[in-house]
Design a protein around this motif. Structure first.
Motif, PDB file in Angstrom:
ATOM      1  N   GLU A 267       0.831  -1.196   0.000  1.00  0.00           N
ATOM      2  CA  GLU A 267       0.000   0.000   0.000  1.00  0.00           C
ATOM      3  C   GLU A 267       0.873   1.258   0.000  1.00  0.00           C
ATOM      4  O   GLU A 267       1.883   1.326   0.702  1.00  0.00           O
ATOM      5  CB  GLU A 267      -0.895  -0.012   1.244  1.00  0.00           C
ATOM      6  CG  GLU A 267      -2.119   0.844   1.084  1.00  0.00           C
ATOM      7  CD  GLU A 267      -3.113   0.604   2.208  1.00  0.00           C
ATOM      8  OE1 GLU A 267      -3.465   1.577   2.877  1.00  0.00           O
ATOM      9  OE2 GLU A 267      -3.498  -0.572   2.397  1.00  0.00           O
ATOM     10  N   ALA A 268       0.480   2.229  -0.798  1.00  0.00           N
ATOM     11  CA  ALA A 268       1.226   3.486  -0.883  1.00  0.00           C
ATOM     12  C   ALA A 268       0.680   4.479   0.140  1.00  0.00           C
ATOM     13  O   ALA A 268      -0.536   4.556   0.349  1.00  0.00           O
ATOM     14  CB  ALA A 268       1.109   4.073  -2.279  1.00  0.00           C
ATOM     15  N   PRO A 269       1.556   5.256   0.788  1.00  0.00           N
ATOM     16  CA  PRO A 269       1.095   6.269   1.736  1.00  0.00           C
ATOM     17  C   PRO A 269       0.267   7.357   1.040  1.00  0.00           C
ATOM     18  O   PRO A 269       0.481   7.629  -0.154  1.00  0.00           O
ATOM     19  CB  PRO A 269       2.392   6.868   2.291  1.00  0.00           C
ATOM     20  CG  PRO A 269       3.460   5.896   1.951  1.00  0.00           C
ATOM     21  CD  PRO A 269       3.014   5.180   0.724  1.00  0.00           C
ATOM     22  N   PRO A 270      -0.644   7.986   1.771  1.00  0.00           N
ATOM     23  CA  PRO A 270      -1.503   9.021   1.182  1.00  0.00           C
ATOM     24  C   PRO A 270      -0.726  10.150   0.484  1.00  0.00           C
ATOM     25  O   PRO A 270      -1.156  10.628  -0.563  1.00  0.00           O
ATOM     26  CB  PRO A 270      -2.296   9.565   2.378  1.00  0.00           C
ATOM     27  CG  PRO A 270      -2.299   8.447   3.357  1.00  0.00           C
ATOM     28  CD  PRO A 270      -0.996   7.722   3.172  1.00  0.00           C
ATOM     29  N   GLU A 271       0.427  10.548   1.042  1.00  0.00           N
ATOM     30  CA  GLU A 271       1.178  11.631   0.412  1.00  0.00           C
ATOM     31  C   GLU A 271       1.692  11.229  -0.968  1.00  0.00           C
ATOM     32  O   GLU A 271       1.677  12.025  -1.911  1.00  0.00           O
ATOM     33  CB  GLU A 271       2.348  12.089   1.288  1.00  0.00           C
ATOM     34  CG  GLU A 271       3.042  13.305   0.680  1.00  0.00           C
ATOM     35  CD  GLU A 271       4.129  13.882   1.549  1.00  0.00           C
ATOM     36  OE1 GLU A 271       4.698  14.904   1.137  1.00  0.00           O
ATOM     37  OE2 GLU A 271       4.416  13.327   2.623  1.00  0.00           O
ATOM     38  N   ASP A 272       2.131   9.990  -1.116  1.00  0.00           N
ATOM     39  CA  ASP A 272       2.607   9.526  -2.420  1.00  0.00           C
ATOM     40  C   ASP A 272       1.451   9.438  -3.418  1.00  0.00           C
ATOM     41  O   ASP A 272       1.610   9.762  -4.598  1.00  0.00           O
ATOM     42  CB  ASP A 272       3.310   8.176  -2.294  1.00  0.00           C
ATOM     43  CG  ASP A 272       4.605   8.289  -1.505  1.00  0.00           C
ATOM     44  OD1 ASP A 272       5.265   9.340  -1.580  1.00  0.00           O
ATOM     45  OD2 ASP A 272       4.956   7.322  -0.799  1.00  0.00           O
ATOM     46  N   LEU A 273       0.295   8.998  -2.949  1.00  0.00           N
ATOM     47  CA  LEU A 273      -0.889   8.967  -3.821  1.00  0.00           C
ATOM     48  C   LEU A 273      -1.277  10.384  -4.246  1.00  0.00           C
ATOM     49  O   LEU A 273      -1.626  10.612  -5.415  1.00  0.00           O
ATOM     50  CB  LEU A 273      -2.055   8.290  -3.101  1.00  0.00           C
ATOM     51  CG  LEU A 273      -1.864   6.805  -2.796  1.00  0.00           C
ATOM     52  CD1 LEU A 273      -2.933   6.313  -1.830  1.00  0.00           C
ATOM     53  CD2 LEU A 273      -1.881   5.982  -4.083  1.00  0.00           C
ATOM     54  N   ALA A 274      -1.179  11.336  -3.315  1.00  0.00           N
ATOM     55  CA  ALA A 274      -1.522  12.729  -3.636  1.00  0.00           C
ATOM     56  C   ALA A 274      -0.567  13.308  -4.671  1.00  0.00           C
ATOM     57  O   ALA A 274      -0.989  14.047  -5.577  1.00  0.00           O
ATOM     58  CB  ALA A 274      -1.511  13.576  -2.365  1.00  0.00           C
ATOM     59  N   ILE A 275       0.709  12.974  -4.575  1.00  0.00           N
ATOM     60  CA  ILE A 275       1.691  13.472  -5.545  1.00  0.00           C
ATOM     61  C   ILE A 275       1.434  12.847  -6.921  1.00  0.00           C
ATOM     62  O   ILE A 275       1.481  13.539  -7.938  1.00  0.00           O
ATOM     63  CB  ILE A 275       3.134  13.227  -5.048  1.00  0.00           C
ATOM     64  CG1 ILE A 275       3.427  14.146  -3.850  1.00  0.00           C
ATOM     65  CG2 ILE A 275       4.149  13.473  -6.161  1.00  0.00           C
ATOM     66  CD1 ILE A 275       4.752  13.883  -3.153  1.00  0.00           C
TER      67      ILE A 275
ATOM     68  N   LYS B 266       9.248   3.313  -5.441  1.00  0.00           N
ATOM     69  CA  LYS B 266       9.294   3.694  -4.028  1.00  0.00           C
ATOM     70  C   LYS B 266      10.410   4.704  -3.762  1.00  0.00           C
ATOM     71  O   LYS B 266      10.226   5.661  -3.008  1.00  0.00           O
ATOM     72  CB  LYS B 266       9.481   2.442  -3.162  1.00  0.00           C
ATOM     73  CG  LYS B 266       9.074   2.655  -1.730  1.00  0.00           C
ATOM     74  CD  LYS B 266       9.009   1.331  -1.006  1.00  0.00           C
ATOM     75  CE  LYS B 266       8.632   1.560   0.431  1.00  0.00           C
ATOM     76  NZ  LYS B 266       8.591   0.323   1.181  1.00  0.00           N
ATOM     77  N   GLN B 267      11.569   4.527  -4.409  1.00  0.00           N
ATOM     78  CA  GLN B 267      12.676   5.474  -4.237  1.00  0.00           C
ATOM     79  C   GLN B 267      12.367   6.796  -4.943  1.00  0.00           C
ATOM     80  O   GLN B 267      12.685   7.862  -4.428  1.00  0.00           O
ATOM     81  CB  GLN B 267      13.989   4.886  -4.774  1.00  0.00           C
ATOM     82  CG  GLN B 267      14.654   3.920  -3.812  1.00  0.00           C
ATOM     83  CD  GLN B 267      13.893   2.602  -3.661  1.00  0.00           C
ATOM     84  OE1 GLN B 267      13.350   2.074  -4.626  1.00  0.00           O
ATOM     85  NE2 GLN B 267      13.840   2.076  -2.459  1.00  0.00           N
ATOM     86  N   ARG B 268      11.733   6.720  -6.120  1.00  0.00           N
ATOM     87  CA  ARG B 268      11.345   7.960  -6.802  1.00  0.00           C
ATOM     88  C   ARG B 268      10.310   8.720  -5.982  1.00  0.00           C
ATOM     89  O   ARG B 268      10.332   9.941  -5.914  1.00  0.00           O
ATOM     90  CB  ARG B 268      10.810   7.653  -8.200  1.00  0.00           C
ATOM     91  CG  ARG B 268      11.911   7.336  -9.178  1.00  0.00           C
ATOM     92  CD  ARG B 268      11.392   7.168 -10.583  1.00  0.00           C
ATOM     93  NE  ARG B 268      10.890   5.823 -10.791  1.00  0.00           N
ATOM     94  CZ  ARG B 268       9.664   5.498 -11.183  1.00  0.00           C
ATOM     95  NH1 ARG B 268       8.774   6.442 -11.428  1.00  0.00           N
ATOM     96  NH2 ARG B 268       9.318   4.249 -11.346  1.00  0.00           N
ATOM     97  N   ALA B 269       9.407   7.980  -5.328  1.00  0.00           N
ATOM     98  CA  ALA B 269       8.396   8.631  -4.480  1.00  0.00           C
ATOM     99  C   ALA B 269       9.065   9.382  -3.337  1.00  0.00           C
ATOM    100  O   ALA B 269       8.647  10.488  -2.964  1.00  0.00           O
ATOM    101  CB  ALA B 269       7.418   7.588  -3.940  1.00  0.00           C
ATOM    102  N   GLU B 270      10.126   8.795  -2.777  1.00  0.00           N
ATOM    103  CA  GLU B 270      10.863   9.466  -1.701  1.00  0.00           C
ATOM    104  C   GLU B 270      11.485  10.772  -2.207  1.00  0.00           C
ATOM    105  O   GLU B 270      11.434  11.798  -1.534  1.00  0.00           O
ATOM    106  CB  GLU B 270      11.948   8.525  -1.161  1.00  0.00           C
ATOM    107  CG  GLU B 270      12.695   9.087   0.035  1.00  0.00           C
ATOM    108  CD  GLU B 270      13.764   8.131   0.546  1.00  0.00           C
ATOM    109  OE1 GLU B 270      14.634   8.601   1.292  1.00  0.00           O
ATOM    110  OE2 GLU B 270      13.738   6.936   0.203  1.00  0.00           O
TER     111      GLU B 270
END
Length: 198
Positions: A133-141, A183-187
Motif C-alpha cells: 500500500e502506498a502512503p496518502p502523500e505519495d498517492l496525492a503526488i 518507491k525510491q522515486r516517491a521518496e
C-alpha cells in the motif's frame, strides 16, 4: 480491438497479439508495427490504418503526447536513450492489480508516476509484483502529476524538475541515479514537494 482509457500502445499491441494467438514479435514482423511506446507520425498513421483507428487515437497511446510537457524532447525508442531519469522509463513497472486485466497504462512509463491511484499501491517490477500500500502523500503526488499530464501543464513539470535538482543539491533528499524503483522515486518527490508547491 479498441484501446482502453489511459492504455499504452505496447499494451494494445500485446492484447491484439493475444487475440490473434500469436506473439507480439510475430505480429510486429507481419505488420511492420513497432513494439515501443514512442512512435513517429508515420508509424502512428500506419498503426491507425491497420487497426481501423485515427492517427490521433494512436498518438494518445504513445509517449509522444507528452513531449514538451513531461519532458522537453520527442521520445526516442532506444534502449540507451539520452536524457535525465526524470523523463520516461522502460516498460518495467506496473500495478499488480491492473496487470491482471492485461492492460498497461501509459503513465507508468513516466518517472513522475509512482503509484496506482485506482488500487492505492506502489508500481512494482513485473518480475516481483507486490501489493504494498502506498502512503496518502505519495498517492496525492501521483494525482497531482496525473492532473498536470491531463492538462498538459508544462510549468508544473519544470517546477518539479527544478525542485528535485535543488533538494538533491542541498542534500535534503536522495540523489537520482538512473532508473530507480517507484518507491525510491516517491521518496525523492516527497523531499522536493515543499519546494515544488511554493
Amino acid at each position: 480491438m479498441s484501446p482502453s482509457p489511459g492504455e499504452s500502445w505496447t499494451s494494445l499491441l500485446r492484447r491484439n497479439a493475444a487475440l490473434l494467438d500469436i506473439t507480439v514479435s510475430k505480429l510486429a514482423d507481419a505488420t511492420g508495427l513497432v513494439n515501443e511506446d514512442a512512435l513517429s507520425p508515420a508509424q502512428q498513421r500506419a498503426a491507425a490504418s491497420l487497426l481501423g483507428l485515427q492517427a490521433s487515437d494512436i498518438h494518445e497511446l504513445t509517449l509522444n503526447k507528452w513531449a514538451g510537457v513531461a519532458y522537453s524532447n520527442q521520445p526516442i525508442p532506444a534502449r540507451n536513450r539520452p536524457g535525465s531519469a526524470w523523463t520516461w522509463l522502460p516498460p518495467r513497472f506496473e500495478c499488480p492489480h491492473c496487470a491482471e486485466s492485461g492492460i498497461a497504462h501509459l503513465e507508468w512509463r513516466l518517472s513522475w508516476i509512482t503509484t496506482c491511484l485506482a488500487h492505492k499501491v506502489f508500481l512494482h517490477p513485473r518480475s516481483t509484483p507486490s501489493h504494498e500500500e502506498a502512503p496518502p502523500e505519495d498517492l496525492a503526488i501521483t494525482k497531482l502529476h496525473s492532473v498536470a499530464l491531463a492538462n498538459c501543464d508544462t510549468s508544473h513539470f519544470k517546477r518539479w524538475r527544478d525542485s528535485i535538482r535543488i533538494s538533491g543539491g542541498l542534500r535534503h533528499g536522495p540523489r537520482s541515479r538512473g532508473i530507480e524503483p517507484p518507491k525510491q522515486r516517491a521518496e525523492t518527490l516527497r523531499t522536493a514537494a515543499p519546494l515544488a508547491r511554493r
